[in-house]
Design a protein around this motif. Structure first.
Motif, PDB file in Angstrom:
ATOM      1  N   ILE A  39      22.777  27.583  -5.123  1.00  0.00           N
ATOM      2  CA  ILE A  39      23.457  27.359  -6.400  1.00  0.00           C
ATOM      3  C   ILE A  39      22.488  27.548  -7.564  1.00  0.00           C
ATOM      4  CG2 ILE A  39      24.595  25.624  -7.837  1.00  0.00           C
ATOM      5  CD1 ILE A  39      25.807  24.454  -5.306  1.00  0.00           C
ATOM      6  N   LEU A  74      32.823  27.176  -6.251  1.00  0.00           N
ATOM      7  CA  LEU A  74      32.683  25.970  -5.433  1.00  0.00           C
ATOM      8  C   LEU A  74      34.047  25.351  -5.146  1.00  0.00           C
ATOM      9  CD1 LEU A  74      29.543  24.236  -7.012  1.00  0.00           C
ATOM     10  CD2 LEU A  74      29.696  25.419  -4.812  1.00  0.00           C
ATOM     11  N   TYR A 107      35.693  27.329  -2.476  1.00  0.00           N
ATOM     12  CA  TYR A 107      35.046  27.053  -1.191  1.00  0.00           C
ATOM     13  C   TYR A 107      35.568  25.752  -0.583  1.00  0.00           C
ATOM     14  CZ  TYR A 107      31.499  24.922   1.798  1.00  0.00           C
ATOM     15  OH  TYR A 107      30.861  24.260   2.811  1.00  0.00           O
ATOM     16  N   PHE A 143      29.786  28.663   3.190  1.00  0.00           N
ATOM     17  CA  PHE A 143      29.323  28.480   1.816  1.00  0.00           C
ATOM     18  C   PHE A 143      28.478  29.657   1.364  1.00  0.00           C
ATOM     19  CE2 PHE A 143      25.805  27.276  -0.937  1.00  0.00           C
ATOM     20  CZ  PHE A 143      26.483  26.809  -2.046  1.00  0.00           C
ATOM     21  N   ILE A 160      30.118  31.892  -1.683  1.00  0.00           N
ATOM     22  CA  ILE A 160      29.583  31.792  -3.042  1.00  0.00           C
ATOM     23  C   ILE A 160      28.968  33.135  -3.463  1.00  0.00           C
ATOM     24  CG2 ILE A 160      27.258  30.988  -2.439  1.00  0.00           C
ATOM     25  CD1 ILE A 160      27.494  29.097  -4.894  1.00  0.00           C
TER      26      ILE A 160
END
Length: 260
Positions: A87, A112, A115, A144, A148
């Motif tokens: 992130i 996010l 997700y 993830f 992302i």
């Protein structure tokens, strides 16, 4: 109650002994894994009480349940390191390219959100549709990393188009043109990628089924909800704040034109 078999002294080194523990619960369950740290503490206390030297190499726990507990511990540790790191790196790259803190935060939060939604939807389908008792421990981390990266790739492709058009036209028109211009490429890529991951659902390996389903759902959410609706809507609602803290004179001029 759990059943403990008799003590077996090692034939190689009598200082070591083997005890067999038979659990009264499913050895693959979360409840069984909770027994492992308790068992380690009990063994450590027993060694201390007996006066034996106690250190990290004094106790070994083996078996499927102990192995699952170790894997879960490593996965949790990796998640606590990798997720914030990914992130952070993506946030730095987005801000370096867009020069906008507000949009950077929006893009990260929307991905996010998709997700978490994909993870929840995947669990509902796996649990109630396939009868799965739990998602494999590494699946959330794998999903993830994929989602992302893919989600931000789609978002930055679209938002960069909006940014360029906002230099010469009002923001709402720029959003409309940017979404329209990029929709064909992103939608096609999203459908192809989702179908590719969905193929894994047909595999006889549970890990691949879970990963394929959750990732396919996440790609579809990014393609048809986040990219098509959520990000453009947030950008329109933010207005001139979407460009903060950096706005070119052209962008400011287009926003004034829009106000008129």
């Amino acid at each position: 109650m759990n059943e403990v078999a008799g003590r077996q002294i090692s034939t190689i080194d009598p200082a070591y002994s083997l005890y067999r523990l038979v659990l009264n619960v499913n050895p693959y369950s979360q409840e069984a894994m909770k027994v492992i740290p308790e068992l380690r503490n009990i063994a450590a206390e027993a060694l201390e009480t007996s006066g034996a030297v106690q250190n990290d190499t004094s106790i070994w726990l083996a078996g499927q349940t102990a192995e699952q507990y170790d894997v879960k511990s490593w996965t949790d540790r990796d998640s606590h390191v990798i997720i914030p790191l990914v992130i952070g790196l993506i946030a730095v790259l987005l801000f370096a390219y867009l020069r906008s803190l507000i949009t950077t935060i929006n893009l990260i939060l929307t991905v996010l959100l998709s997700y978490v939604a994909a993870l929840g939807m995947g669990w509902i389908i796996l649990h109630y549709g396939f009868g799965v008792e739990a998602i494999q421990g590494a699946i959330p981390l794998y999903a993830f990393v994929f989602l992302i990266a893919l989600g931000e790739d789609y978002n930055i492709f679209m938002i960069s188009s909006i940014w360029k058009k906002a230099k010469t036209m009002p923001l709402k028109e720029a959003i409309k043109e940017g979404v329209t211009q990029t929709s064909g490429v992103i939608t096609s890529a999203g459908l192809i990628l989702a179908a590719t991951f969905a193929v894994l659902i047909t595999m006889p390996i549970q890990v691949l089924v879970q990963f394929g389903l959750i990732t396919a759902l996440g790609v579809l959410l990014d393609t048809f909800v986040v990219r098509a609706l959520l990000v453009p809507s947030l950008t329109a609602l933010m207005g001139k704040m979407a460009f903060w803290p950096s706005r070119s004179k052209q962008q400011e001029s287009s926003l004034k034109t829009r106000a008129k």
